[in-house]
Design a protein around this motif. Structure first.
Motif, PDB file in Angstrom:
ATOM      1  N   ILE A  77       0.832  -1.199   0.000  1.00  0.00           N
ATOM      2  CA  ILE A  77       0.000   0.000   0.000  1.00  0.00           C
ATOM      3  C   ILE A  77       0.868   1.249   0.000  1.00  0.00           C
ATOM      4  CG2 ILE A  77      -1.641   1.373   1.338  1.00  0.00           C
ATOM      5  CD1 ILE A  77      -2.943  -1.194   2.275  1.00  0.00           C
ATOM      6  N   ARG A  78       1.889   1.230   0.816  1.00  0.00           N
ATOM      7  CA  ARG A  78       2.785   2.393   0.854  1.00  0.00           C
ATOM      8  C   ARG A  78       3.451   2.609  -0.494  1.00  0.00           C
ATOM      9  NH1 ARG A  78       3.791   0.786   6.368  1.00  0.00           N
ATOM     10  NH2 ARG A  78       5.374  -0.687   5.693  1.00  0.00           N
TER      11      ARG A  78
ATOM     12  N   LEU B 152       2.312   1.724  -3.396  1.00  0.00           N
ATOM     13  CA  LEU B 152       1.308   2.202  -4.348  1.00  0.00           C
ATOM     14  C   LEU B 152       0.988   3.668  -4.116  1.00  0.00           C
ATOM     15  CD1 LEU B 152      -1.116  -0.846  -4.633  1.00  0.00           C
ATOM     16  CD2 LEU B 152       0.288   0.168  -6.435  1.00  0.00           C
ATOM     17  N   ILE B 153       0.967   4.062  -2.861  1.00  0.00           N
ATOM     18  CA  ILE B 153       0.695   5.468  -2.557  1.00  0.00           C
ATOM     19  C   ILE B 153       1.830   6.344  -3.091  1.00  0.00           C
ATOM     20  CG2 ILE B 153       0.589   7.131  -0.656  1.00  0.00           C
ATOM     21  CD1 ILE B 153      -1.140   5.151   0.873  1.00  0.00           C
TER      22      ILE B 153
ATOM     23  N   HIS C 130       3.671   5.549  -5.684  1.00  0.00           N
ATOM     24  CA  HIS C 130       3.482   5.538  -7.141  1.00  0.00           C
ATOM     25  C   HIS C 130       2.403   6.529  -7.540  1.00  0.00           C
ATOM     26  CE1 HIS C 130       5.060   1.111  -7.303  1.00  0.00           C
ATOM     27  NE2 HIS C 130       5.974   1.981  -6.963  1.00  0.00           N
TER      28      HIS C 130
END
Lengths: 159, 159
Positions: free
Chosen positions: B97-98, B100-101, B103
DNA sequence: CTACCCCCTGACACCGGCGTCAAGGTCAAG
DNA sequence: CTTGACCTTGACGCCGGTGTCAGGGGGTAG
């Protein structure tokens, strides 16, 4: 320059460069002996590809950016096709984040029963001390951690 | 019951069941003619596997849960090995998640220049109208959207 | 001439969870 | 007996971006 030099300067393997060429992203003229010959602009192209791959784009996604650069634009992202891809990727990233947040919620819900007190704050207490210099953020009351413009949860995963 | 019935009742393909067996997750006694024979408890095992796969676990991750159920526990997640796996997966999910955030932040930063006004709220304006009944959350000023206990951003992606 | 480094093409391996086809056995219904 | 649904094992395909090995040529330094 030849493939070895470009590879070193761009921080990729020669194999990767040949693959990018095979996929039609970059091209090289050939010397008399068959060796690939690149110029300075190719360093830029490869850098663009790498930075896009780094944020989760596929080579196919990167294509319009590379084309944009080769068309003479100063930024690979400045062409409409690139923008369209970026918007699509943004939506994909958001969808992935939402899915992961749902997954996380399910796992923590499970842990609430099987290991009460384990999931107060993320990733802790299961694999030794923190790597190094990770300051362990406030964690506040354990909920509502604001993010840097993260996508909305909008969760609806009913189990 | 035979493999076809179990497949239908569990909502998976027969191929998947054979694969699970090959991976040592489930087992079946054999009838005289070589056909696999399952009982009611196998429906539960397969359901457990599917629900774990659905939250991003691999079959390897699912193994302790299945073992736990087969050991007679009422919940596959109640054994310490299962808890350990859950905690590890939680950490992995948080890391993803981190990432992706980060990105997402890079993509939106890019779009800020190339398509100002495009990324005010997530996933919009690039693929027609919203699916159905998605009320388009407030979006407020465009920042600080609170989540359902999401992991901390902790972003440090310097480009 | 020999070493040695760089280059070439082609092709298999990997990872995970199956889909799918091949080739054949089993058994109940008609 | 035939049909047809169901079962068996075995094995290749897929997806993406390489790593890596095989087998061979190019060019330069000693």
């Amino acid at each position: 320059m030849r493939i070895g030099e470009l590879a070193e300067r761009a921080g990729v393997s020669a194999r990767a460069l040949r693959y990018y060429e095979q996929q039609g992203l970059i091209s090289a003229r050939r010397a008399a002996n068959g060796y690939r010959e690149y110029d300075e602009s190719d360093v830029r192209l490869v850098a663009e590809i790498r930075s896009l791959l780094a944020v989760g784009f596929t080579l196919e996604d990167a294509r319009p950016f590379v084309d944009c650069l080769r068309a003479g634009h100063e930024a690979g992202a400045s062409c409409p096709e690139s923008v369209a891809v970026s918007l699509r990727k943004l939506a994909e990233i958001d969808a992935e984040i939402r899915a992961l947040i749902r997954h996380r919620a399910e796992v923590t819900a499970q842990l609430t029963y099987t290991c009460p007190g384990c999931d107060l704050f993320p990733a802790e207490g299961n694999d030794g001390p923190r790597p190094a210099g990770t300051p362990r953020r406030q964690a506040a009351t354990g909920r509502l951690a604001g993010g840097v413009t993260p996508p909305p949860p909008d969760d609806q995963a009913g189990s």
